[in-house]
Design an enzyme around this catalytic site. Sequence first.
Site, PDB file in Angstrom:
ATOM      1  N   HIS A   1      63.183  -5.638  66.607  1.00 25.44           N
ATOM      2  CA  HIS A   1      61.939  -4.912  66.396  1.00 25.44           C
ATOM      3  C   HIS A   1      62.125  -3.403  66.472  1.00 25.44           C
ATOM      4  O   HIS A   1      61.152  -2.669  66.590  1.00 25.44           O
ATOM      5  CB  HIS A   1      60.897  -5.331  67.442  1.00 25.44           C
ATOM      6  CG  HIS A   1      60.396  -6.728  67.240  1.00 25.44           C
ATOM      7  ND1 HIS A   1      59.596  -7.359  68.148  1.00 25.44           N
ATOM      8  CD2 HIS A   1      60.589  -7.608  66.241  1.00 25.44           C
ATOM      9  CE1 HIS A   1      59.308  -8.587  67.711  1.00 25.44           C
ATOM     10  NE2 HIS A   1      59.909  -8.752  66.564  1.00 25.44           N
TER      11      HIS A   1
ATOM     12  N   ILE B   1      59.650   1.841  66.808  1.00 19.00           N
ATOM     13  CA  ILE B   1      59.558   0.606  67.590  1.00 19.00           C
ATOM     14  C   ILE B   1      58.343  -0.184  67.121  1.00 19.00           C
ATOM     15  O   ILE B   1      57.244   0.350  66.994  1.00 19.00           O
ATOM     16  CB  ILE B   1      59.398   0.931  69.086  1.00 19.00           C
ATOM     17  CG1 ILE B   1      60.492   1.882  69.535  1.00 19.00           C
ATOM     18  CG2 ILE B   1      59.407  -0.347  69.901  1.00 19.00           C
ATOM     19  CD1 ILE B   1      60.275   2.419  70.913  1.00 19.00           C
ATOM     20  N   CYS B   2      58.596  -1.441  66.912  1.00 17.30           N
ATOM     21  CA  CYS B   2      57.511  -2.310  66.487  1.00 17.30           C
ATOM     22  C   CYS B   2      56.987  -3.030  67.721  1.00 17.30           C
ATOM     23  O   CYS B   2      57.481  -4.084  68.088  1.00 17.30           O
ATOM     24  CB  CYS B   2      58.052  -3.283  65.452  1.00 17.30           C
ATOM     25  SG  CYS B   2      56.885  -4.496  64.909  1.00 17.30           S
ATOM     26  N   LEU B   3      56.002  -2.432  68.344  1.00 15.26           N
ATOM     27  CA  LEU B   3      55.470  -3.019  69.573  1.00 15.26           C
ATOM     28  C   LEU B   3      53.959  -2.944  69.507  1.00 15.26           C
ATOM     29  O   LEU B   3      53.388  -1.911  69.166  1.00 15.26           O
ATOM     30  CB  LEU B   3      55.996  -2.212  70.772  1.00 15.26           C
ATOM     31  CG  LEU B   3      55.686  -2.726  72.166  1.00 15.26           C
ATOM     32  CD1 LEU B   3      56.268  -4.093  72.379  1.00 15.26           C
ATOM     33  CD2 LEU B   3      56.221  -1.753  73.186  1.00 15.26           C
TER      34      LEU B   3
ATOM     35  N   PHE C   1      52.389  -3.023  61.091  1.00 15.25           N
ATOM     36  CA  PHE C   1      53.370  -4.062  61.381  1.00 15.25           C
ATOM     37  C   PHE C   1      52.688  -5.416  61.498  1.00 15.25           C
ATOM     38  O   PHE C   1      51.541  -5.539  61.885  1.00 15.25           O
ATOM     39  CB  PHE C   1      54.053  -3.777  62.719  1.00 15.25           C
ATOM     40  CG  PHE C   1      54.999  -2.623  62.674  1.00 15.25           C
ATOM     41  CD1 PHE C   1      54.803  -1.539  63.491  1.00 15.25           C
ATOM     42  CD2 PHE C   1      56.086  -2.632  61.827  1.00 15.25           C
ATOM     43  CE1 PHE C   1      55.685  -0.478  63.475  1.00 15.25           C
ATOM     44  CE2 PHE C   1      56.973  -1.573  61.807  1.00 15.25           C
ATOM     45  CZ  PHE C   1      56.771  -0.490  62.629  1.00 15.25           C
TER      46      PHE C   1
END
Lengths: 558, 156
Positions: B87, B94-96, B149
């Site tokens: 991620h 950052i894919c959060l 995302f």
Amino acid sequence: MAALPPRQQFQRRTSPGEVAGQAQTPASPVRTRSATSEDSQTLFLNSAQEEPQQSQDQQQSSVPPPRHYQNNDDDPNIKKCWICFSDATEDTPETSPWRDPCPCALVAHEECLLDWIADMESPKNSRNRPIGGPKIECPQCKSEIKLARPRNYVVDAVRGLERISAKAVTPGAVMVLSGLLYNSSIAWGIHSIYSIFGEDDGFRILRPILLNAIRPPVDSYTGDLRQAAQTAVGVLLDHLVHWRLYLGLPLIAPVVILSRTKLADAVLPILPIIFFATQQHSPDDGLDFAHWPPSASLSFAVLPYIRSAYNLYYERVWAAKEKQWLKQIQPRNGQGQNDANNADGVADLGHLDQAAADDDNIFEVRIDGGLWDDWDEDPGQPQPDAQNNRAAPPPMPQRQPQAGAEQAQPPPNIADDRQQPQPNAVPPPAQNIQQPDRRLSFSPTAIAETVLGALLFPTLAGLSGDLLKLLLPLAWTTSSAAVSLAPSALAFWRPGLRVPARGLLQEKWARSLVGGCLFVVAKDAVMLYVRWKIARMHRGRKVLDYDRRKAGARSGRV
Amino acid sequence: MAGMSSKRLQKELAKLHGTLPPGISLVSAENLREWQMDMSIPDNPIYPPTETYRLRFIFSPSYPIEAPEVVFVQLANPERKIPIHPHIYTNGIICLDLLDSQGWSPVHNVESICISIQSMLAGNTKAERPPGDAEFVRSNRQRPRDINFLYHDPSV
């Protein structure tokens, strides 16, 4: 705002009556109040500490022995706004009141909460939420945070309307589009009826809907509501009574188009059966197989079978040869050529105007149609055009005796359309073309050609019928009393039969039908001939030498 | 409400100067707009303890209503790399869900973000980049918070 180091006691307000050194117990424990603005005024006196850490002690006189906290964060009795992180100790007169909107321990300033809620409700965040109704939940306990907004009925009404109309957009668009399609299909259906049946018969078939076409709308404003309702119902019934026309006419166009696809092979032969099953019993015996000429219903009903039979014949007899001719115009397969190339060339073949695989889209998968386009000797003739044998399933007028016969039954889909001779995709030769190189190129040009060709077919069939009328002897094609004594066109079938001395070709629709069939056959024949000829001429090609003598003399070169 | 963001950031900064969870340390916070933290991951062979990762926080004036922008940065001196995670893209994004405008709420703070990222890395078992990483890095022009995302892998 000045950037102060944290935890500085920058402002304190003492309530009157408090003396330095005395601690004031809060009015109620921090956790359980229903926040009212008064609480925010509760203060803790700095009990005269000058500690460099700027922590403060809280002294409670009546409860368990006071605990000293290192900093305010750890003191559970000091309210801390979870949004701005300031705690109750830092309240100023301008600080907005504290709020405790949910069961968990989180409290915040009202302004902070409103800011946060405004951000949650803003358009950027409401992508997936219904308009005007996102639920704001506390991030910790997930319970809803309720707001009291001032109400205004106009605002509410307008927002309600917005919501409804937002939901109605899609169905509205769908309805408009389908209405468009429906009406254009009907218009085209009417045109095709006329081309097949001619003016008189065509008008007879279509007349029932003439009145309905431009009937004025029901005027519901004239006083009597019940009468208006009755009129409306009457209008509706008028439409319904001719349901066959309203259903069949618009279906002509799509059926014609679809009949050029492989789908039709399976479906079309079934339709006449359905037709026969729903045939009304009429005294006029449209289904009488016994006498010639057959009725219009019967003729059109039989078309799918004629089509299948012709297709079969074509495949058996001609398809292999055609493939061979096409192959001959490809580059020869010398030693160096690999199989892929070969397969490409073969697969390439103009042949493969693939009427779509059933499992695929209905529309054509044209594995190169372009090649043949160049070779078409008559560029004016759209290639796939009139490969169809007969499209329109016209409504069948019952024969004349049935005077009031506006039960024009458009037998749904007795379209009998043959695919192009090339893509008789079923035959095995075509199939092994596919396996090596199945280029499913979705060519919009091919689709357009197919659709246009399909749509033009009824017109062409009608024209061919007219051509027949010109070419054939008058006796065959006219039904005048003077000619009735002459032997009818196919009277040799029934030598003794004189009455009714009428031949098949005397009806316009019959001529159109036969004309359409003949047109297809003729076109196939011509194409076969052309391909054969091209294959032969292929071998006679020569490359010419550049004439150097002349050029040399001119330029003075030696 | 720039005032609110400054106030809050001041408080957070003070807290960060105190005790921090293991593996996380404050590198620089000269202003109240951009901070840098260092992070190392305990107990995960994919991220050896010798490797430290640098996080950059950028706060907007509407923090904490609006999420900060948090990315990994790559440095040469001292050496900081972008950790490998399904991620985390190679440009540090950052894919959060926490950092997205939909998953963020003011109840989080810098420390909790660091803890979340740290646990996301610590619990990772796949040493790979996200699918479409090269394409994303090449063509992305949006700020991390605007990127849409799809959070569909809760196991990582």
